[in-house]
Design a protein around this motif. Structure first.
Motif, mmCIF file in Angstrom:
data_model
loop_
_atom_site.group_PDB
_atom_site.id
_atom_site.type_symbol
_atom_site.label_atom_id
_atom_site.label_comp_id
_atom_site.label_asym_id
_atom_site.label_seq_id
_atom_site.Cartn_x
_atom_site.Cartn_y
_atom_site.Cartn_z
ATOM 1 N N ILE A 149 -39.296 -17.117 -30.399
ATOM 2 C CA ILE A 149 -38.125 -17.984 -30.630
ATOM 3 C C ILE A 149 -37.500 -18.105 -29.308
ATOM 4 O O ILE A 149 -37.282 -17.161 -28.435
ATOM 5 C CB ILE A 149 -37.164 -17.025 -31.370
ATOM 6 C CG1 ILE A 149 -37.524 -16.742 -32.970
ATOM 7 C CG2 ILE A 149 -35.819 -17.634 -31.467
ATOM 8 C CD1 ILE A 149 -36.860 -15.565 -33.390
ATOM 9 N N PHE A 183 -41.256 -21.044 -32.899
ATOM 10 C CA PHE A 183 -42.646 -21.469 -32.585
ATOM 11 C C PHE A 183 -43.601 -20.263 -33.145
ATOM 12 O O PHE A 183 -43.288 -19.127 -33.512
ATOM 13 C CB PHE A 183 -42.933 -21.293 -30.985
ATOM 14 C CG PHE A 183 -42.218 -22.510 -30.410
ATOM 15 C CD1 PHE A 183 -42.768 -23.706 -29.945
ATOM 16 C CD2 PHE A 183 -40.838 -22.345 -30.020
ATOM 17 C CE1 PHE A 183 -41.991 -24.720 -29.320
ATOM 18 C CE2 PHE A 183 -39.987 -23.321 -29.125
ATOM 19 C CZ PHE A 183 -40.548 -24.357 -28.856
ATOM 20 N N THR A 189 -36.807 -30.032 -21.907
ATOM 21 C CA THR A 189 -36.179 -30.693 -22.848
ATOM 22 C C THR A 189 -34.736 -30.007 -22.946
ATOM 23 O O THR A 189 -33.698 -30.771 -23.030
ATOM 24 C CB THR A 189 -36.614 -30.390 -24.439
ATOM 25 O OG1 THR A 189 -38.095 -30.550 -24.332
ATOM 26 C CG2 THR A 189 -35.858 -30.886 -25.464
ATOM 27 N N ARG A 190 -34.254 -28.760 -22.545
ATOM 28 C CA ARG A 190 -33.077 -28.429 -22.709
ATOM 29 C C ARG A 190 -32.432 -28.063 -21.423
ATOM 30 O O ARG A 190 -31.151 -27.669 -21.413
ATOM 31 C CB ARG A 190 -32.888 -26.923 -23.560
ATOM 32 C CG ARG A 190 -33.244 -27.251 -24.957
ATOM 33 C CD ARG A 190 -32.312 -28.331 -25.659
ATOM 34 N NE ARG A 190 -32.512 -28.466 -27.167
ATOM 35 C CZ ARG A 190 -32.035 -29.213 -27.791
ATOM 36 N NH1 ARG A 190 -31.367 -30.292 -27.228
ATOM 37 N NH2 ARG A 190 -32.049 -29.465 -29.047
ATOM 38 N N THR A 233 -31.354 -21.720 -26.625
ATOM 39 C CA THR A 233 -30.707 -22.065 -25.248
ATOM 40 C C THR A 233 -29.133 -21.519 -25.494
ATOM 41 O O THR A 233 -28.651 -21.136 -26.301
ATOM 42 C CB THR A 233 -30.535 -23.818 -25.351
ATOM 43 O OG1 THR A 233 -29.926 -24.113 -26.548
ATOM 44 C CG2 THR A 233 -32.075 -24.039 -25.376
ATOM 45 N N TRP A 243 -40.072 -26.587 -23.928
ATOM 46 C CA TRP A 243 -38.820 -27.072 -24.736
ATOM 47 C C TRP A 243 -37.375 -26.345 -23.922
ATOM 48 O O TRP A 243 -36.608 -27.264 -23.787
ATOM 49 C CB TRP A 243 -38.999 -26.436 -25.963
ATOM 50 C CG TRP A 243 -37.855 -26.911 -26.728
ATOM 51 C CD1 TRP A 243 -37.734 -28.011 -27.253
ATOM 52 C CD2 TRP A 243 -36.740 -26.070 -27.080
ATOM 53 N NE1 TRP A 243 -36.335 -28.114 -28.002
ATOM 54 C CE2 TRP A 243 -35.838 -26.757 -27.834
ATOM 55 C CE3 TRP A 243 -36.521 -24.705 -26.853
ATOM 56 C CZ2 TRP A 243 -34.674 -26.185 -28.490
ATOM 57 C CZ3 TRP A 243 -35.148 -24.259 -27.453
ATOM 58 C CH2 TRP A 243 -34.260 -25.015 -28.271
ATOM 59 N N ALA A 284 -43.079 -23.439 -25.723
ATOM 60 C CA ALA A 284 -41.661 -22.824 -25.899
ATOM 61 C C ALA A 284 -40.979 -22.905 -24.523
ATOM 62 O O ALA A 284 -39.807 -23.175 -24.471
ATOM 63 C CB ALA A 284 -41.761 -21.428 -26.410
ATOM 64 N N ASP A 315 -28.833 -23.503 -29.184
ATOM 65 C CA ASP A 315 -29.841 -24.089 -30.273
ATOM 66 C C ASP A 315 -30.941 -22.972 -30.159
ATOM 67 O O ASP A 315 -31.450 -22.289 -29.102
ATOM 68 C CB ASP A 315 -30.359 -25.666 -29.607
ATOM 69 C CG ASP A 315 -31.106 -26.114 -30.820
ATOM 70 O OD1 ASP A 315 -31.032 -25.598 -31.996
ATOM 71 O OD2 ASP A 315 -31.540 -27.054 -30.483
ATOM 72 N N LYS A 316 -31.696 -23.032 -31.163
ATOM 73 C CA LYS A 316 -32.532 -22.196 -31.389
ATOM 74 C C LYS A 316 -34.094 -23.000 -31.815
ATOM 75 O O LYS A 316 -33.722 -23.634 -33.085
ATOM 76 C CB LYS A 316 -32.297 -20.831 -32.214
ATOM 77 C CG LYS A 316 -33.365 -19.955 -32.656
ATOM 78 C CD LYS A 316 -32.753 -18.831 -33.147
ATOM 79 C CE LYS A 316 -32.458 -18.774 -34.569
ATOM 80 N NZ LYS A 316 -32.170 -17.619 -35.333
ATOM 81 N N LYS A 317 -35.190 -22.619 -31.448
ATOM 82 C CA LYS A 317 -36.263 -23.375 -32.147
ATOM 83 C C LYS A 317 -37.233 -22.436 -32.062
ATOM 84 O O LYS A 317 -37.896 -21.543 -31.178
ATOM 85 C CB LYS A 317 -36.553 -24.621 -30.952
ATOM 86 C CG LYS A 317 -37.764 -25.098 -31.574
ATOM 87 C CD LYS A 317 -37.901 -26.386 -30.657
ATOM 88 C CE LYS A 317 -39.224 -27.088 -30.951
ATOM 89 N NZ LYS A 317 -39.126 -28.017 -32.209
#
Length: 266
Positions: free
Chosen positions: A13, A7, A53-54, A16, A49, A46, A3-5
């Protein structure tokens, strides 16, 4: 799990992977990955996360574009955000929070360094657990050339990374260190040819991600523990918890069965 998120509007960037290796990319290559105030402020979120989160087991920090790690803080913002002592304190609060997020991250952080690693960029790398570079890497702290001073917590990271004498030279002269010089003083774990750096970083991160997560976290806490009783107590608690973990039982079974262990982090 891949996954990519983004900020800070995509300038930071987080990525995961099923391997348990998270990546944090400073993505402003047109400015040699110089960090804006928004980027400094986004870094702790970041990292949180990726880890909370991951559940990544290792984080790799790198600069986008394949050329530079980071030129440090964006000097273009200094006229407004860092123009005097009052504004500098507010600005550097965000800097220090970013350094602390890396320094106190519960999982190992690896800095993969190419090209320029200056100023606050060097501060981010210095806060990491391990630093690997290619032969193009260059390091400098330009504070004495700009007429400013860095936050004391960042300076202490630099002392730990460079050693007392090289840190003093870097801070007092604003001179550059080559990758070879940084390796010689213990700032870098290794220096690779440009086409080998990614493979070196990936191999190291994979070995860490395959290790028992609770053991690695306990080791990091013990290495980082300062004189304050609470930091030593935390390290003691993390170490003691490993003996009641499922991973410890799995490690014993795997040893007896002559196979690789499969650690769950529980």
């Amino acid at each position: 799990m891949d996954d990519k998120k983004p900020f800070a509007d995509g300038a930071i960037i987080a990525l995961t992977a099923d391997t348990g290796i998270g990546r944090l990319t400073i993505a402003r290559p047109e400015k040699r990955n110089a960090l804006t105030d928004a980027m400094w402020r986004a870094l702790p979120a970041a990292i949180a996360w990726l880890v909370k989160t991951r559940a990544m087991r290792v984080i790799v920090i790198e600069g986008a574009g394949g050329r530079d790690f980071s030129a440090g803080a964006d000097i273009g913002e200094f006229e407004t955000l860092r123009k005097d002592a009052g504004t500098a304190r507010a600005y550097e609060t965000a800097n220090s929070a970013a350094f602390a997020a890396i320094r106190t991250c519960p999982v190992p952080v690896i800095a993969a360094i190419r090209g320029i690693c200056f100023g606050g960029g060097f501060g981010l790398a210095a806060a990491a657990d391990l630093r690997l570079a290619d032969t193009s890497a260059r390091f400098a702290i330009p504070a004495a050339r700009l007429g400013l001073a860095y936050p004391p917590d960042a300076v202490q990271d630099l002392v730990r990374a460079l050693g007392d004498q090289q840190a003093r030279r870097a801070l007092y002269t604003a001179g550059e260190l080559s990758a070879a010089e940084a390796l010689a003083c213990g700032c870098l774990l290794s220096v690779s040819d440009a086409d080998r750096l990614d493979a070196e970083v990936d191999a190291l991160a994979a070995r860490m991600a395959a290790a028992a997560p609770l053991s690695v976290r306990a080791s990091k806490a013990a290495i980082s523990a300062g004189p304050a009783p609470q930091s030593r107590d935390r390290a003691d608690r993390l170490a003691a918890a490993t003996f009641d973990s499922e991973d410890y039982a799995e490690g014993r079974r795997a040893f007896m069965e002559k196979r690789a262990p499969a650690f769950s982090g529980r």
